[in-house]
Design a protein around this motif. Structure first.
Motif, PDB file in Angstrom:
ATOM      1  N   LEU A   1      65.671   2.744   8.366  1.00 51.44           N
ATOM      2  CA  LEU A   1      65.771   2.866   6.855  1.00 51.44           C
ATOM      3  C   LEU A   1      65.341   1.599   6.223  1.00 51.44           C
ATOM      4  N   TRP A   2      65.060   0.246   7.150  1.00 46.33           N
ATOM      5  CA  TRP A   2      64.058  -0.548   6.157  1.00 46.33           C
ATOM      6  C   TRP A   2      62.342  -0.256   6.749  1.00 46.33           C
ATOM      7  N   VAL A   3      62.475   0.449   7.259  1.00 50.20           N
ATOM      8  CA  VAL A   3      60.971   0.940   6.848  1.00 50.20           C
ATOM      9  C   VAL A   3      60.572   1.994   6.249  1.00 50.20           C
ATOM     10  N   VAL A   4      61.590   3.039   6.389  1.00 50.20           N
ATOM     11  CA  VAL A   4      61.461   4.102   5.457  1.00 50.20           C
ATOM     12  C   VAL A   4      61.622   3.591   3.652  1.00 50.20           C
ATOM     13  N   ILE A   5      61.969   2.902   3.012  1.00 49.25           N
ATOM     14  CA  ILE A   5      62.591   2.674   1.771  1.00 49.25           C
ATOM     15  C   ILE A   5      60.943   1.933   1.716  1.00 49.25           C
ATOM     16  N   PRO A   6      60.747   0.758   2.024  1.00 48.06           N
ATOM     17  CA  PRO A   6      59.277  -0.041   1.644  1.00 48.06           C
ATOM     18  C   PRO A   6      58.438   0.885   1.516  1.00 48.06           C
ATOM     19  N   LEU A   7      58.670   1.863   2.549  1.00 42.58           N
ATOM     20  CA  LEU A   7      56.714   2.741   3.351  1.00 42.58           C
ATOM     21  C   LEU A   7      57.117   4.268   1.657  1.00 42.58           C
ATOM     22  N   ALA A   8      58.403   4.789   1.923  1.00 46.73           N
ATOM     23  CA  ALA A   8      57.791   5.479   0.681  1.00 46.73           C
ATOM     24  C   ALA A   8      57.389   5.204  -0.852  1.00 46.73           C
ATOM     25  N   ALA A   9      57.923   3.302  -0.723  1.00 41.56           N
ATOM     26  CA  ALA A   9      58.429   3.554  -3.040  1.00 41.56           C
ATOM     27  C   ALA A   9      56.133   2.421  -2.093  1.00 41.56           C
ATOM     28  N   VAL A  10      55.890   2.540  -1.617  1.00 42.49           N
ATOM     29  CA  VAL A  10      54.706   2.133  -1.236  1.00 42.49           C
ATOM     30  C   VAL A  10      53.370   3.212  -1.304  1.00 42.49           C
ATOM     31  N   LEU A  11      53.753   4.158  -0.508  1.00 44.56           N
ATOM     32  CA  LEU A  11      53.213   5.493  -0.406  1.00 44.56           C
ATOM     33  C   LEU A  11      52.892   6.556  -1.706  1.00 44.56           C
ATOM     34  N   ALA A  12      54.460   6.132  -2.395  1.00 45.76           N
ATOM     35  CA  ALA A  12      54.418   6.798  -3.874  1.00 45.76           C
ATOM     36  C   ALA A  12      53.542   6.108  -5.262  1.00 45.76           C
ATOM     37  N   GLY A  13      53.417   4.832  -5.211  1.00 43.05           N
ATOM     38  CA  GLY A  13      52.900   4.434  -5.686  1.00 43.05           C
ATOM     39  C   GLY A  13      51.413   4.178  -5.353  1.00 43.05           C
ATOM     40  N   GLY A  14      51.067   4.087  -4.631  1.00 39.77           N
ATOM     41  CA  GLY A  14      50.157   4.106  -3.704  1.00 39.77           C
ATOM     42  C   GLY A  14      49.023   6.028  -4.653  1.00 39.77           C
ATOM     43  N   ALA A  15      49.867   6.659  -5.022  1.00 38.42           N
ATOM     44  CA  ALA A  15      49.527   8.429  -5.228  1.00 38.42           C
ATOM     45  C   ALA A  15      49.896   7.728  -7.044  1.00 38.42           C
ATOM     46  N   GLY A  16      50.855   7.368  -7.103  1.00 34.92           N
ATOM     47  CA  GLY A  16      50.572   7.076  -8.325  1.00 34.92           C
ATOM     48  C   GLY A  16      49.502   6.059  -9.449  1.00 34.92           C
ATOM     49  N   VAL A  17      48.800   5.315  -8.336  1.00 39.37           N
ATOM     50  CA  VAL A  17      47.838   5.319  -8.638  1.00 39.37           C
ATOM     51  C   VAL A  17      46.772   5.360  -9.249  1.00 39.37           C
ATOM     52  N   LEU A  18      46.678   6.744  -7.341  1.00 36.13           N
ATOM     53  CA  LEU A  18      45.765   7.747  -8.057  1.00 36.13           C
ATOM     54  C   LEU A  18      45.775   8.479  -9.144  1.00 36.13           C
ATOM     55  N   LEU A  19      47.328   8.736  -9.565  1.00 28.07           N
ATOM     56  CA  LEU A  19      46.756  10.136 -10.899  1.00 28.07           C
ATOM     57  C   LEU A  19      46.739   9.183 -12.096  1.00 28.07           C
ATOM     58  N   GLY A  20      46.828   8.120 -11.739  1.00 26.78           N
ATOM     59  CA  GLY A  20      46.528   7.367 -13.364  1.00 26.78           C
ATOM     60  C   GLY A  20      44.849   6.705 -13.544  1.00 26.78           C
ATOM     61  N   ALA A  21      44.385   7.231 -12.451  1.00 32.85           N
ATOM     62  CA  ALA A  21      42.843   6.264 -12.542  1.00 32.85           C
ATOM     63  C   ALA A  21      41.925   7.582 -13.456  1.00 32.85           C
ATOM     64  N   PRO A  22      41.864   8.643 -13.099  1.00 32.53           N
ATOM     65  CA  PRO A  22      41.223   9.023 -13.836  1.00 32.53           C
ATOM     66  C   PRO A  22      41.634   9.628 -15.214  1.00 32.53           C
ATOM     67  N   THR A  23      43.368   9.606 -15.771  1.00 33.65           N
ATOM     68  CA  THR A  23      43.817   9.818 -16.452  1.00 33.65           C
ATOM     69  C   THR A  23      43.581   8.808 -17.781  1.00 33.65           C
ATOM     70  N   LEU A  24      42.739   7.478 -17.721  1.00 35.31           N
ATOM     71  CA  LEU A  24      43.178   6.117 -18.502  1.00 35.31           C
ATOM     72  C   LEU A  24      42.667   6.163 -19.994  1.00 35.31           C
ATOM     73  N   LYS A  25      42.350   7.528 -19.763  1.00 38.99           N
ATOM     74  CA  LYS A  25      41.075   7.958 -20.821  1.00 38.99           C
ATOM     75  C   LYS A  25      41.965   9.097 -22.409  1.00 38.99           C
ATOM     76  N   LEU A  26      42.846  10.062 -21.115  1.00 39.60           N
ATOM     77  CA  LEU A  26      43.951  10.456 -21.614  1.00 39.60           C
ATOM     78  C   LEU A  26      44.899  10.394 -22.268  1.00 39.60           C
ATOM     79  N   ARG A  27      45.612  11.345 -23.887  1.00 39.32           N
ATOM     80  CA  ARG A  27      46.636  10.493 -24.506  1.00 39.32           C
ATOM     81  C   ARG A  27      46.943  12.213 -24.789  1.00 39.32           C
ATOM     82  N   GLY A  28      48.756  11.846 -25.063  1.00 38.67           N
ATOM     83  CA  GLY A  28      49.211  12.549 -25.380  1.00 38.67           C
ATOM     84  C   GLY A  28      49.408  14.076 -24.911  1.00 38.67           C
TER      85      GLY A  28
END
Length: 372
Positions: A101-128
């Motif tokens: 568990l002590w590996v799973v939770i940080p790894l899941a957070a980092v992996l999903a956080g990286g996916a969130g940044v990848l999603l946010g990068a090309p959408t910075l100029k988009l709104r609404g």
């Protein structure tokens, strides 16, 4: 008793109630405890989405993709799938992959956080609406991706899903097995309840601290007026990426816990309807307000399960002419419409500051000066 003592008493009473809740519910059947467990997972999802939608004002309709990332990460690292499919994994881990568990939770957070940044990068100029459409497409891409990644190399096992996923183990304690304390037995669903409750409490504390921090105020400035926020020196690009990344970490952790709790995952668990439901939880509860978001998540997570006991008798009353599942969805939709008509700002919206209440001294007409 002063206000501080009252708050302490309320917190103590709430803590005792939360500890005893599954013990009371399990007397009515483990199914009720399971409903509460799933509701807590949705609270985690709603808290993460509230960072993106409630704090930063970025409409994300593909949030369930991060849920899928965390779930499949745990599914691959805590099941026989990789060792059964790839001989070199079998040679490296002859006893199978059993990630703690002590590996799973940080790894899941980092992996999903990286996916969130990848999603946010090309959408910075988009709104609404444009941002909503792009994020919706991202969520569907992830679902289609895991649904088809079983050929030519079988990584996700496609529509068959991944089974035999390990339960969470805390030292000698296996949350997937009933714990007998002598005077009481705690089934697996009750043990998972306490784990999910701890994760929710930690998440609430993190979200509360973020809301009160400079980062939280920067997010809210972007939500209210991005141009003005940028003019005041806020780096809107970094703040948006941080919002996407921080929100996604909650989804990744919730997904990993979902995979362990269910013991099985498939692409059908991460459909668009789930993403819409999480957005509805945030909006229905009160955008940007932590207590409201929690109430909205608990209500919409538990309501479909509770309505099963209402849809069945109604179906019998109509002679079976109405399908129980369709009737249940109809009842959920009617309940949501009724709530939003009665409470347009949500069940527990953000308190409005700066407004003068009727009847206060400042609203009374100013006394006229006497001419005498």
């Amino acid at each position: 008793m002063n206000v501080k003592d009252n708050k302490v008493a309320v917190f103590i009473a709430a803590g005792i109630g939360l500890v005893l809740l599954p013990l009371v519910a399990q007397y009515f059947g483990n199914a009720w405890v399971r409903i509460i467990d799933i509701a807590l997972l949705y609270v985690l999802l709603a808290l993460g989405l509230n960072i993106v939608v409630g704090y930063a004002g970025l409409l994300d309709l593909g949030y369930i993709a991060f849920y899928a990332v965390g779930a499949y990460m745990f599914g691959l690292l805590a099941s026989p799938h990789l060792t059964d499919t790839f001989p070199f994994f079998k040679a490296m881990f002859p006893n199978g992959l059993h990630t703690p568990l002590w590996v799973v939770i940080p790894l899941a957070a980092v992996l999903a956080g990286g996916a969130g940044v990848l999603l946010g990068a090309p959408t910075l100029k988009l709104r609404g609406d444009y941002l909503a459409i792009v994020t919706l497409g991202f969520g569907e891409i992830i679902r289609v991706f895991v649904n088809n990644l079983d050929a030519p190399v079988n990584i996700t096992n496609g529509p068959k899903g991944i089974s035999q996923i390990d339960s969470v183990k805390l030292g000698p304690l296996d949350l997937g097995r009933t714990l007998d304390l002598g005077f009481i037995s705690l089934p697996a669903v009750t043990l998972y309840y306490y784990l999910f409750l701890v994760l929710v409490i930690v998440s609430v504390v993190i979200c509360d601290r973020l809301e009160r921090s400079r980062i939280g105020r920067a997010w809210m400035a972007i939500r209210e007026d991005e141009v003005a926020a940028k003019a005041m020196g806020i780096n809107t690009r970094n703040m948006k990426l941080l919002a996407f990344g921080m929100g996604a970490t909650f989804g990744g952790v919730a997904g990993s816990m979902f995979a362990s709790f269910q013991g099985f995952i498939s692409p059908e668990s991460f459909a668009l309807q789930e993403s819409i439901m999480v957005v509805a939880m945030v909006v229905l509860g009160g955008i940007g307000h932590l207590p409201g978001v929690i109430v909205g998540a608990l209500l919409l997570a538990a309501l479909p399960e509770v309505l099963r006991y209402v849809a069945g008798p109604l179906q019998a009353a109509t002679g079976g002419r109405l399908d129980a599942a369709i009737l249940r969805q109809l009842l959920i939709a009617l309940a949501m419409i009724a709530i939003m008509l009665a409470r347009p700002r949500g069940l527990w919206p953000v308190p409005e500051h700066g407004k003068i209440r009727p009847g206060s001294p400042s609203t009374d007409p100013a006394p006229q000066a006497s001419l005498s």
